[in-house]
Design an enzyme around this catalytic site. Structure first.
Site, PDB file in Angstrom:
ATOM      1  CB  CYS A 104      -0.674  -0.010   1.326  1.00  0.00           C
ATOM      2  SG  CYS A 104      -2.477  -0.726   1.001  1.00  0.00           S
ATOM      3  CB  ILE A 105       3.667   2.661   1.972  1.00  0.00           C
ATOM      4  CG1 ILE A 105       2.481   2.389   3.129  1.00  0.00           C
ATOM      5  CG2 ILE A 105       4.303   3.910   2.057  1.00  0.00           C
ATOM      6  CD1 ILE A 105       1.710   3.289   3.261  1.00  0.00           C
TER       7      ILE A 105
END
Lengths: 105, 155
Positions: A104-105
């Protein structure tokens, strides 16, 4: 499972066009894969990222996210986006014949 | 394809850790997918791009049922700092960058960042208070011009 043909060889891809089996990939397929992503010419810097994606995948079983690419590939984030404007981790993974990175990052 | 998102504008209006991160993560995720992204900081959300304040963003331990902590306990001096420290440690383990690094990174991905003029005026701030990634202090009308043709997400 859909198949696609790159450099004259049939390969298995998923619905988004990512390789199901990275061992089917060869460097000769990269220019066609890149063209499909709107990247007309693969420069040395593109190749640096592509080879880095492959080695990360071989080592960890997953491709790096953009942040990890920026920190460890030797290509800064701004340049990564110049090379792969539609998302460096995603586009480079596709051209490198590995699954789409899922961080997600 | 057809049904794809090409552009998002994300409004960050809260100044707590849990108020800021989701918007930053969504902007970052948008850029990772090649989606055009703009961030608009308003009200206490301005702290996320404020040079001096961005390093001191804390999680709210009072009035935050998600903390599963008695309100009076959450109000004890230092409690917010402790909770923030614990969360920061966990995020560090997960390779989630702290807010200053995250803002710089998101700027590098090519996302636009803007401060809300009404809020900037209200808090007596100036352009110098903000990090260099901030491209301008803009009005609501200008925000809508920038956001035109995309999705708008309010956090």
């Amino acid at each position: 499972m859909p198949t696609a043909t790159y450099a004259g060889t049939d390969v298995t891809v998923n619905d988004e066009g990512f390789f199901e089996d990275p061992t089917q990939w060869t460097e000769a397929m990269a220019p066609e894969l890149a063209a499909g992503e709107g990247i007309d010419t693969l420069t040395d810097r593109h190749w640096e990222v592509i080879r880095f994606m492959r080695s990360e995948y071989d080592a960890k079983g997953t491709g790096p996210t953009v942040r990890i690419l920026g920190k460890t590939s030797g290509v800064p984030v701004k340049e990564l986006y110049q090379l792969f404007p539609k998302g460096p981790a995603k586009q480079a993974a596709k051209v490198a014949g590995i699954p789409k990175p899922r961080g997600c990052i | 394809m057809g049904d794809t998102i090409e552009k998002v504008s994300i409004i960050i209006s809260k100044g707590s850790l849990d108020g800021i991160y989701p918007g930053l993560i969504m902007a970052n995720g948008a850029r990772a997918e090649g989606i055009e992204a703009n961030l608009f900081f308003t009200f206490f959300g301005l702290d996320a791009i404020h040079r001096k304040r961005m390093e001191h963003i804390k999680v709210a331990t009072v009035g935050n049922p998600g903390m599963h902590m008695a309100t009076l306990l959450g109000a004890l001096p230092g409690m917010s700092g402790i909770a923030t420290h614990m969360m920061a440690k966990k995020m560090h383990e997960l390779e989630i960058p702290d807010i200053p690094e995250f803002v710089e990174f998101i700027g590098d991905t090519g996302a636009g960042m803007y401060a809300c003029k009404a809020s900037v005026d209200m808090f007596d701030m100036t352009e110098d208070d903000f990090v260099e990634q901030v491209q301008g202090i803009i009005t609501v009308g200008e925000f809508y011009d920038i956001a035109a043709g995309g999705e708008i997400i309010f956090t």
